[in-house]
Design an enzyme around this catalytic site. Structure first.
Site, mmCIF file in Angstrom:
data_model
loop_
_atom_site.group_PDB
_atom_site.id
_atom_site.type_symbol
_atom_site.label_atom_id
_atom_site.label_comp_id
_atom_site.label_asym_id
_atom_site.label_seq_id
_atom_site.Cartn_x
_atom_site.Cartn_y
_atom_site.Cartn_z
ATOM 1 N N HIS A 128 49.596 -6.781 -20.721
ATOM 2 C CA HIS A 128 48.821 -7.209 -21.577
ATOM 3 C C HIS A 128 47.557 -8.348 -21.196
ATOM 4 O O HIS A 128 46.915 -9.162 -21.694
ATOM 5 C CB HIS A 128 49.474 -8.320 -22.612
ATOM 6 C CG HIS A 128 50.458 -7.651 -23.407
ATOM 7 N ND1 HIS A 128 50.119 -6.609 -24.365
ATOM 8 C CD2 HIS A 128 51.568 -8.144 -24.181
ATOM 9 C CE1 HIS A 128 51.067 -6.258 -25.197
ATOM 10 N NE2 HIS A 128 52.084 -6.992 -25.182
ATOM 11 N N SER A 247 55.380 11.262 -30.411
ATOM 12 C CA SER A 247 54.711 9.990 -30.696
ATOM 13 C C SER A 247 54.045 9.706 -32.061
ATOM 14 O O SER A 247 53.190 8.689 -32.238
ATOM 15 C CB SER A 247 53.598 9.930 -29.557
ATOM 16 O OG SER A 247 52.630 10.875 -29.846
ATOM 17 N N PHE A 249 54.192 8.314 -35.499
ATOM 18 C CA PHE A 249 54.513 6.678 -36.199
ATOM 19 C C PHE A 249 55.957 7.251 -36.728
ATOM 20 O O PHE A 249 56.825 6.337 -36.336
ATOM 21 C CB PHE A 249 53.624 6.185 -37.218
ATOM 22 C CG PHE A 249 53.993 4.836 -37.595
ATOM 23 C CD1 PHE A 249 53.800 3.829 -36.844
ATOM 24 C CD2 PHE A 249 54.720 4.768 -38.977
ATOM 25 C CE1 PHE A 249 54.367 2.644 -37.232
ATOM 26 C CE2 PHE A 249 55.243 3.661 -39.302
ATOM 27 C CZ PHE A 249 55.081 2.477 -38.530
ATOM 28 N N ARG A 269 55.481 -1.522 -37.796
ATOM 29 C CA ARG A 269 55.120 -1.841 -39.222
ATOM 30 C C ARG A 269 54.570 -0.585 -40.256
ATOM 31 O O ARG A 269 55.243 -0.003 -40.912
ATOM 32 C CB ARG A 269 54.550 -3.254 -38.836
ATOM 33 C CG ARG A 269 54.181 -4.127 -40.243
ATOM 34 C CD ARG A 269 53.311 -5.212 -40.135
ATOM 35 N NE ARG A 269 52.127 -4.700 -39.725
ATOM 36 C CZ ARG A 269 50.998 -4.576 -40.855
ATOM 37 N NH1 ARG A 269 51.288 -5.003 -41.998
ATOM 38 N NH2 ARG A 269 49.651 -4.063 -40.374
ATOM 39 N N LYS A 270 53.203 -0.769 -40.067
ATOM 40 C CA LYS A 270 52.682 0.361 -40.632
ATOM 41 C C LYS A 270 51.981 1.442 -39.910
ATOM 42 O O LYS A 270 51.823 2.508 -40.591
ATOM 43 C CB LYS A 270 51.545 -0.354 -41.536
ATOM 44 C CG LYS A 270 51.896 -1.270 -42.828
ATOM 45 C CD LYS A 270 50.823 -1.262 -43.748
ATOM 46 C CE LYS A 270 51.203 -2.061 -44.981
ATOM 47 N NZ LYS A 270 49.969 -2.717 -45.899
HETATM 48 P P1 A3P Z 1 50.778 -2.334 -37.267
HETATM 49 O O1 A3P Z 1 51.248 -3.828 -37.157
HETATM 50 O O2 A3P Z 1 49.497 -2.313 -37.784
HETATM 51 O O3 A3P Z 1 51.667 -1.363 -37.925
HETATM 52 P P2 A3P Z 1 51.787 -3.055 -29.836
HETATM 53 O O4 A3P Z 1 52.992 -2.007 -29.451
HETATM 54 O O5 A3P Z 1 50.794 -3.157 -28.696
HETATM 55 O O6 A3P Z 1 52.762 -4.441 -30.040
HETATM 56 O O7 A3P Z 1 51.310 -2.833 -31.304
HETATM 57 C C1 A3P Z 1 52.062 -2.573 -32.348
HETATM 58 C C2 A3P Z 1 51.326 -1.910 -33.308
HETATM 59 O O8 A3P Z 1 51.047 -0.361 -32.941
HETATM 60 C C3 A3P Z 1 51.753 -1.837 -34.845
HETATM 61 O O9 A3P Z 1 50.620 -2.075 -35.744
HETATM 62 C C4 A3P Z 1 52.703 -0.630 -34.730
HETATM 63 O O10 A3P Z 1 52.724 -0.159 -36.131
HETATM 64 C C5 A3P Z 1 51.692 0.467 -34.074
HETATM 65 N N1 A3P Z 1 52.271 1.478 -33.575
HETATM 66 C C6 A3P Z 1 53.465 1.630 -33.056
HETATM 67 N N2 A3P Z 1 53.681 3.151 -32.766
HETATM 68 C C7 A3P Z 1 52.695 3.648 -33.319
HETATM 69 C C8 A3P Z 1 52.666 5.126 -33.408
HETATM 70 N N3 A3P Z 1 53.331 5.919 -33.097
HETATM 71 N N4 A3P Z 1 51.517 5.393 -34.321
HETATM 72 C C9 A3P Z 1 50.670 4.553 -34.687
HETATM 73 N N5 A3P Z 1 50.730 3.321 -34.614
HETATM 74 C C10 A3P Z 1 51.910 2.777 -33.872
#
Ligand code: A3P
Length: 313
Positions: A128, A247, A249, A269-270
């Site tokens: 990050h 991959s 969601f 989450r979403k």
């Molecule tokens: P939301 O909170 O908007 O749902 P990170 O991994 O950098 O912490 O990012 C998390 C974000 O990526 C979350 O967004 C999560 O739901 C989303 N995310 C994780 N896996 C995903 C996937 N396979 N497709 C789309 N979004 C995804």
């Protein structure tokens, strides 16, 4: 292809348990002007990280928190596994679990960088960090970096919900309080706008490829093919399909108990574009539009983010 994630979950569980006993104002510390969570990062680890030796075949993913780094991490791990299988690259003399390291470069103990020397190529490394805070060997040794960016309104929205579910980060009573903190550089890993402007300096670098969360949502097949080509990994159509399916969601959320433990509940989450529309007030929209224009207007990354499409109501 599923990699064991025991150490990953151990580190997360310990950090969350330690944070739950701490006061809110003890949760973050500052290093070189950027805040980090004390239960995941430390000064000692940052210092030790300076000795990290990157390899030209490392697969590096750079992304601000909540831009989808776990998603891309899964894609890159799958691609790396396909590469290893094809090239019989990895001489697996030691148990995979033995070798596992926490995938985020800046998280872990001070010995981590020594142990990472023993990891077989190709290593998948996530971070990050802003470019100026990365170990110099990454640029010197020409490791390839996939830079993942996401529209700032959805990053803020995702970060807000994350802070209320994860004890290692200060939580906020209301979205309005969070918004003020997000806009005034109070987030772990620093300001997203500063993150974007620093990385924008590398937007044309030969070893950096930028991808947006939104473009990957629109066309995962194309995204996976482009990423694989950038890292020099050839794929059959069947392999593309397998990476794409694993991959989604839904599929990652379904597997999250195995891959992320209890943390998965908060993380997946979403997974949508434009959830910000459920939170942002008109005034907050104006403030963010203005900040975006000030920091990113006319820049390459600014254009790539398609702010007009994804961040205007
Ligand atoms: P939301 O909170 O908007 O749902 P990170 O991994 O950098 O912490 O990012 C998390 C974000 O990526 C979350 O967004 C999560 O739901 C989303 N995310 C994780 N896996 C995903 C996937 N396979 N497709 C789309 N979004 C995804």
């Amino acid at each position: 292809m599923e990699k064991p994630r025991k150490k990953f979950m151990d580190i997360i569980d310990k950090a969350l348990a330690a944070a739950s006993k701490m006061d809110r104002d003890e949760l973050l510390f500052s290093y070189k002007g950027v805040l980090y969570p004390v239960t995941f990062c430390s000064l000692e680890t940052f210092r030790a990280m300076e000795s990290f030796e990157a390899r030209s075949d490392d697969i590096i993913l750079a992304g601000y928190p909540k831009s989808g780094t776990n998603w891309l991490g899964q894609i890159l791990n799958d691609l790396s596994a396909i590469y290893d299988k094809k090239t019989q690259n990895k001489q697996n003399t030691v148990d995979d679990e033995e070798l596992e390291e926490f995938p985020y470069l800046e998280i872990g103990d001070t010995e981590k960088y020594e142990r990472m020397k023993k990891l077989p190529s190709r290593r998948v490394i996530i971070t990050h960090l802003r470019p100026e805070n990365l170990p110099r060997s990454i640029f010197k040794n020409k490791a390839k970096i996939l830079l993942l960016i996401r529209n700032p309104k959805d990053v803020a929205t995702s970060f807000y919900y994350f802070t209320s579910g994860v004890s290692s980060l200060p939580s906020y009573e209301t979205w309005d309080d969070f918004f003020v903190a997000f806009m005034t550089n109070k987030m772990a890993w620093g300001s997203y706008f500063q993150y974007l402007s620093e990385w924008n300096k590398y937007a044309d670098a030969e070893n950096v490829m930028t991808i947006t969360y939104e473009e990957l949502k629109e066309n995962r097949v194309l995204g996976v093919k482009n990423i694989a080509a950038f890292f020099g990994i050839s794929l059959t159509e069947t392999e593309v399909q397998s990476v794409v399916e694993r991959s989604s969601f839904q599929s990652m959320k379904k597997n999250s108990q195995k891959t992320h433990g209890a943390f998965g509940e908060v993380l997946f989450r979403k997974g949508n574009v434009s959830d910000w529309k459920n939170l942002f007030s008109e005034d907050q929209n104006e403030k963010m539009d203005k900040a975006f224009e000030e920091h990113m207007g006319g820049t390459k990354l600014g254009k790539k983010l398609k702010y007009e499409v994804y961040c205007k109501a």
